[in-house]
Design an enzyme around this catalytic site. Sequence first.
Site, short mmCIF file in Angstrom:
data_model
loop_
_atom_site.label_atom_id
_atom_site.label_comp_id
_atom_site.label_asym_id
_atom_site.label_seq_id
_atom_site.Cartn_x
_atom_site.Cartn_y
_atom_site.Cartn_z
N ASP A 17 -16.01 4.46 1.06
CA ASP A 17 -15.01 4.04 -0.31
C ASP A 17 -16.01 4.24 -1.54
O ASP A 17 -17.21 3.71 -1.47
CB ASP A 17 -14.84 2.55 -0.09
CG ASP A 17 -13.69 2.44 0.98
OD1 ASP A 17 -13.34 3.47 1.69
OD2 ASP A 17 -13.32 1.52 1.34
N ASP A 38 -0.59 0.56 3.86
CA ASP A 38 -1.35 -0.54 3.65
C ASP A 38 -0.48 -1.84 3.73
O ASP A 38 0.35 -1.88 2.74
CB ASP A 38 -2.20 -0.47 2.62
CG ASP A 38 -3.02 0.71 2.36
OD1 ASP A 38 -3.60 1.09 3.36
OD2 ASP A 38 -3.28 1.30 1.19
#
Length: 240
Positions: free
Chosen positions: A8, A129
């Site tokens: 990330d 998500d």
Amino acid sequence: MLVIPAIDILDGKCVRLTKGNFDSKEVYYDNPADMAKMWQECGAKRIHVVDLDGARQGHLVNRKVIEKIVNSCSVDIEVGGGIRNKEALDYLFSIGVSYIILGSAAIYDKDLLLYSVSHYGEKTIVGIDSKKREVAVSGWLERTKIKDTELAEKIKEIGIKTIIFTDISKDGTLHGPNFEALKDMLKVGVEIIASGGISSIEDLKRLKDMGVTGAIIGKALYTGMIDLKAALLELEREGI
């Protein structure tokens, strides 16, 4: 089953968040490309890269960092975060990205989703998500009223073959994935890559037994709870 290390990117660095909270960031590495090379050397066949700045700002931000990762590795690279137009999508494939992950665009821009499927086929992945079984978008900052399985059914009809499913409440917690939600997602009939909360080889074995195609691991690798090389060897010995 693919075991996929996560990188990330925030402010050009490799970080981890907890439950998608940007205030919880922990910087693990200043150079994400070096991190990617290390995961490749450990035996990873694919690496999951998210432009967190891009997800939050609504456009690709860390282009140069992503290019360096792609140029540093020979394994497949999948990229998500801030891919909201054709230019960004085409650019990523042009620099050698293997798969792109559409999140917010899967809800708000059906034309972009159709464009990606028609031009790049199964290289298009949708990231769902979920928070309390409702889809969250824009770097998890905005929660919709759309059920995760409902979105999965819709994008399957469009031609999406693979979904990355993340339970936000599990992400970065090291408390194990949401197995019940994953069972529901598998019923949709597409390939599911699990993400969020995976913290042990036992989690990986259970996911494989469920029929999950891949597992994305983040914090468990960076904190040393899972040794990637050792985990891959053990899973290979057991035929996973």
